[in-house]
Design a protein around this motif. Structure first.
Motif, PDB file in Angstrom:
ATOM      1  N   THR A 203       0.841  -1.187   0.000  1.00  0.00           N
ATOM      2  CA  THR A 203       0.000   0.000   0.000  1.00  0.00           C
ATOM      3  C   THR A 203       0.877   1.239   0.000  1.00  0.00           C
ATOM      4  O   THR A 203       2.060   1.192   0.322  1.00  0.00           O
ATOM      5  N   GLY A 204       0.263   2.357  -0.337  1.00  0.00           N
ATOM      6  CA  GLY A 204       0.979   3.626  -0.369  1.00  0.00           C
ATOM      7  C   GLY A 204       1.291   4.042  -1.790  1.00  0.00           C
ATOM      8  O   GLY A 204       1.226   3.250  -2.723  1.00  0.00           O
ATOM      9  N   ASP A 205       1.624   5.300  -1.923  1.00  0.00           N
ATOM     10  CA  ASP A 205       1.974   5.878  -3.214  1.00  0.00           C
ATOM     11  C   ASP A 205       3.455   6.225  -3.195  1.00  0.00           C
ATOM     12  O   ASP A 205       3.880   7.095  -2.429  1.00  0.00           O
ATOM     13  N   PRO A 206       4.284   5.544  -4.027  1.00  0.00           N
ATOM     14  CA  PRO A 206       5.723   5.825  -4.016  1.00  0.00           C
ATOM     15  C   PRO A 206       6.066   7.271  -4.348  1.00  0.00           C
ATOM     16  O   PRO A 206       7.154   7.734  -4.011  1.00  0.00           O
ATOM     17  N   ALA A 207       5.146   7.986  -5.020  1.00  0.00           N
ATOM     18  CA  ALA A 207       5.429   9.358  -5.428  1.00  0.00           C
ATOM     19  C   ALA A 207       4.871  10.396  -4.467  1.00  0.00           C
ATOM     20  O   ALA A 207       5.052  11.591  -4.672  1.00  0.00           O
ATOM     21  N   GLU A 208       4.186   9.965  -3.415  1.00  0.00           N
ATOM     22  CA  GLU A 208       3.566  10.900  -2.481  1.00  0.00           C
ATOM     23  C   GLU A 208       4.605  11.443  -1.514  1.00  0.00           C
ATOM     24  O   GLU A 208       5.286  10.677  -0.824  1.00  0.00           O
ATOM     25  N   PRO A 209       4.769  12.766  -1.419  1.00  0.00           N
ATOM     26  CA  PRO A 209       5.737  13.304  -0.467  1.00  0.00           C
ATOM     27  C   PRO A 209       5.305  13.056   0.973  1.00  0.00           C
ATOM     28  O   PRO A 209       4.123  12.996   1.279  1.00  0.00           O
ATOM     29  N   LEU A 210       6.288  12.879   1.844  1.00  0.00           N
ATOM     30  CA  LEU A 210       6.026  12.704   3.267  1.00  0.00           C
ATOM     31  C   LEU A 210       6.161  14.054   3.952  1.00  0.00           C
ATOM     32  O   LEU A 210       7.141  14.760   3.734  1.00  0.00           O
ATOM     33  N   PRO A 211       5.172  14.446   4.759  1.00  0.00           N
ATOM     34  CA  PRO A 211       5.303  15.722   5.480  1.00  0.00           C
ATOM     35  C   PRO A 211       6.598  15.773   6.275  1.00  0.00           C
ATOM     36  O   PRO A 211       7.103  14.752   6.732  1.00  0.00           O
ATOM     37  N   GLU A 212       7.092  16.981   6.442  1.00  0.00           N
ATOM     38  CA  GLU A 212       8.432  17.152   6.997  1.00  0.00           C
ATOM     39  C   GLU A 212       8.509  16.931   8.501  1.00  0.00           C
ATOM     40  O   GLU A 212       9.581  16.672   9.023  1.00  0.00           O
ATOM     41  N   THR A 213       7.415  17.052   9.218  1.00  0.00           N
ATOM     42  CA  THR A 213       7.510  17.010  10.671  1.00  0.00           C
ATOM     43  C   THR A 213       6.576  15.968  11.264  1.00  0.00           C
ATOM     44  O   THR A 213       5.526  15.660  10.712  1.00  0.00           O
ATOM     45  N   GLY A 214       6.980  15.449  12.424  1.00  0.00           N
ATOM     46  CA  GLY A 214       6.126  14.602  13.232  1.00  0.00           C
ATOM     47  C   GLY A 214       6.072  13.158  12.784  1.00  0.00           C
ATOM     48  O   GLY A 214       6.217  12.847  11.594  1.00  0.00           O
ATOM     49  N   PRO A 215       5.856  12.228  13.744  1.00  0.00           N
ATOM     50  CA  PRO A 215       5.796  10.805  13.426  1.00  0.00           C
ATOM     51  C   PRO A 215       4.438  10.357  12.913  1.00  0.00           C
ATOM     52  O   PRO A 215       4.281   9.229  12.459  1.00  0.00           O
ATOM     53  N   GLY A 216       3.416  11.231  13.022  1.00  0.00           N
ATOM     54  CA  GLY A 216       2.056  10.834  12.683  1.00  0.00           C
ATOM     55  C   GLY A 216       1.866  10.279  11.284  1.00  0.00           C
ATOM     56  O   GLY A 216       1.214   9.245  11.105  1.00  0.00           O
ATOM     57  N   PRO A 217       2.384  10.937  10.232  1.00  0.00           N
ATOM     58  CA  PRO A 217       2.147  10.442   8.875  1.00  0.00           C
ATOM     59  C   PRO A 217       2.657   9.027   8.638  1.00  0.00           C
ATOM     60  O   PRO A 217       1.961   8.206   8.030  1.00  0.00           O
ATOM     61  N   ALA A 218       3.852   8.716   9.116  1.00  0.00           N
ATOM     62  CA  ALA A 218       4.385   7.364   8.928  1.00  0.00           C
ATOM     63  C   ALA A 218       3.541   6.347   9.685  1.00  0.00           C
ATOM     64  O   ALA A 218       3.247   5.262   9.169  1.00  0.00           O
ATOM     65  N   ARG A 219       3.127   6.695  10.910  1.00  0.00           N
ATOM     66  CA  ARG A 219       2.311   5.768  11.688  1.00  0.00           C
ATOM     67  C   ARG A 219       0.958   5.551  11.007  1.00  0.00           C
ATOM     68  O   ARG A 219       0.453   4.427  10.951  1.00  0.00           O
ATOM     69  N   ALA A 220       0.358   6.622  10.457  1.00  0.00           N
ATOM     70  CA  ALA A 220      -0.928   6.480   9.778  1.00  0.00           C
ATOM     71  C   ALA A 220      -0.800   5.592   8.554  1.00  0.00           C
ATOM     72  O   ALA A 220      -1.696   4.776   8.261  1.00  0.00           O
ATOM     73  N   ARG A 221       0.293   5.709   7.829  1.00  0.00           N
ATOM     74  CA  ARG A 221       0.486   4.878   6.637  1.00  0.00           C
ATOM     75  C   ARG A 221       0.624   3.410   7.005  1.00  0.00           C
ATOM     76  O   ARG A 221       0.047   2.538   6.339  1.00  0.00           O
ATOM     77  N   VAL A 222       1.387   3.121   8.035  1.00  0.00           N
ATOM     78  CA  VAL A 222       1.606   1.718   8.388  1.00  0.00           C
ATOM     79  C   VAL A 222       0.352   1.122   9.025  1.00  0.00           C
ATOM     80  O   VAL A 222       0.073  -0.076   8.854  1.00  0.00           O
ATOM     81  N   GLU A 223      -0.432   1.933   9.716  1.00  0.00           N
ATOM     82  CA  GLU A 223      -1.687   1.418  10.269  1.00  0.00           C
ATOM     83  C   GLU A 223      -2.685   1.097   9.159  1.00  0.00           C
ATOM     84  O   GLU A 223      -3.443   0.116   9.253  1.00  0.00           O
ATOM     85  N   LEU A 224      -2.694   1.891   8.091  1.00  0.00           N
ATOM     86  CA  LEU A 224      -3.537   1.575   6.943  1.00  0.00           C
ATOM     87  C   LEU A 224      -3.082   0.278   6.286  1.00  0.00           C
ATOM     88  O   LEU A 224      -3.904  -0.591   5.940  1.00  0.00           O
ATOM     89  N   LEU A 225      -1.774   0.127   6.109  1.00  0.00           N
ATOM     90  CA  LEU A 225      -1.241  -1.122   5.559  1.00  0.00           C
ATOM     91  C   LEU A 225      -1.657  -2.312   6.412  1.00  0.00           C
ATOM     92  O   LEU A 225      -2.079  -3.352   5.898  1.00  0.00           O
ATOM     93  N   ALA A 226      -1.551  -2.171   7.730  1.00  0.00           N
ATOM     94  CA  ALA A 226      -1.908  -3.262   8.628  1.00  0.00           C
ATOM     95  C   ALA A 226      -3.378  -3.629   8.487  1.00  0.00           C
ATOM     96  O   ALA A 226      -3.738  -4.819   8.466  1.00  0.00           O
ATOM     97  N   ALA A 227      -4.248  -2.633   8.369  1.00  0.00           N
ATOM     98  CA  ALA A 227      -5.677  -2.904   8.247  1.00  0.00           C
ATOM     99  C   ALA A 227      -5.982  -3.642   6.947  1.00  0.00           C
ATOM    100  O   ALA A 227      -6.759  -4.608   6.922  1.00  0.00           O
ATOM    101  N   VAL A 228      -5.378  -3.187   5.832  1.00  0.00           N
ATOM    102  CA  VAL A 228      -5.606  -3.841   4.548  1.00  0.00           C
ATOM    103  C   VAL A 228      -5.050  -5.258   4.562  1.00  0.00           C
ATOM    104  O   VAL A 228      -5.699  -6.206   4.101  1.00  0.00           O
TER     105      VAL A 228
END
Length: 349
Positions: free
Chosen positions: A59-84
């Motif tokens: 899951t995820g978009d290889p071309a999508e930029p990651l926001p510069e600050t905070g751990p939230g975006p990475a955690r949200a991405r991996v939680e979505l992967l886990a759910a799928v």
């Protein structure tokens, strides 16, 4: 993590100027982002998928930029992967090999020195967040597994070569910026630097296959990236659209037994826009994944899994076809529910 900088030669050509060259050179002194053992762990799981006893979920978009600050975006991405992945495991009855594009878009042509350094720092912070939450544990055991693996689409060869490290335990060299490298269908020139990079490292590789793929071209990829490696080292991502699915049977027939040396996945969302399927998005994607699985089954090949360009929160006004969590779960459940039952199941995880 350990890992000595490799002496793998840097390809010729411009790297974007002296400042960028110096920034890339400094990467050779930075710690690896992933360990060699965790890359081997992914390879073992992909070999299981190649035997039809597991299914790959990306899951995820290889071309999508990651926001510069905070751990939230990475955690949200991996939680979505886990759910799928959990949904696929439940529907398919086999373990899911979980690969997420979790560190955002890497530096590409035109990037400046600040971009090179900032990407490494953001990627390291994102992976550290996953390590602290046990999604991506660091380990040195020879037979350990990770719950999640990081995928990455390389764009700047100099950047990737600077992060190549020696595999002190098993020999060879691996790319330490991710566990798996994804090569786009437009980066497949036989003399291209990205394909040469993928050939030079031991990491698993995923290559996009479009509707215009030919048997000789795919056979050449299999020869370069799969032969001499364990099963599942090369994944081929079948692109979206009925044109790709309709041409798949002929491609597999012409490849013959060589088709079995790669792991075939459905990639139904790649490159789409919101205008492509404005009303029947989920049903169309489900039909496409099922059609791909059916064709592979007809040719005696396991359905390797799927990649869904899904993001936790699609941006307002974003025309790219990125699934929201509900859509991704709907596609995953329906597609996996029709997956041919394996002859045996892998015990536990």
């Amino acid at each position: 993590m350990t890992g000595r900088a490799s002496a793998l030669p840097v390809p010729g050509g411009r790297a974007g100027g002296t400042a960028v060259t110096e920034a890339v050179a400094r990467l050779r002194t930075r710690p690896p982002l992933v360990s060699a053992e965790s890359c081997h762990a992914l390879q073992r799981e992909l070999s299981t998928a190649a035997a039809g006893l597991a299914v790959v979920v990306q899951t995820g978009d290889p071309a999508e930029p990651l926001p510069e600050t905070g751990p939230g975006p990475a955690r949200a991405r991996v939680e979505l992967l886990a759910a799928v992945a959990d949904a696929v495991e439940s529907a398919a009855g086999v373990p899911a090999v979980r690969i997420g594009y979790l560190t955002g878009r890497p530096p590409g042509p035109g990037s400046g020195p600040a971009d090179v350094s900032a990407y490494y720092d953001r990627a390291a912070a994102a992976l550290e967040t996953l390590q602290l939450t046990d999604y991506l544990p660091v380990f040195d055991a020879a037979d350990g597994l990770c719950l999640t693996y990081a995928g990455h689409r390389p764009l700047l060869p100099h950047h990737e070569h600077a992060l190549v490290r020696e595999d002190d335990r098993r020999g060879g060299r691996y790319g330490s910026s991710a566990h798996l490298f994804r090569i786009g269908e437009h980066d497949l020139a036989a003399d291209g630097p990205l394909l040469a990079f993928a050939e030079a490292v031991t990491n698993p590789v995923a290559v996009e296959i479009g509707a215009d793929a030919t048997a000789p071209g795919v056979a050449a990829l299999i020869t370069r990236l799969a032969e001499g490696h364990p099963p599942g080292r090369l994944s081929l991502l079948v692109g979206p659209g009925s044109r790709a699915t309709d041409r798949l049977p002929r491609l597999l027939r012409e490849l013959g037994e060589r088709a079995g040396r790669a792991l075939w996945l459905s990639d139904p969302v790649r490159g789409g826009t919101r205008r492509d399927r404005p009303t029947r998005l989920v049903p169309d994607l489900v039909a496409e994944v099922r059609a791909c699985a059916s064709v592979l089954d007809d040719h005696g090949l396991p359905f390797g899994g799927l990649h869904l360009e899904a993001v936790p929160e699609p941006r307002a006004g974003d025309r790219a076809l990125r699934l929201d969590p509900a859509q991704a779960l709907a596609v995953a459940r329906a597609a996996a529910d029709r997956r041919p039952a394996p002859s045996a199941l892998v015990e536990g995880r």
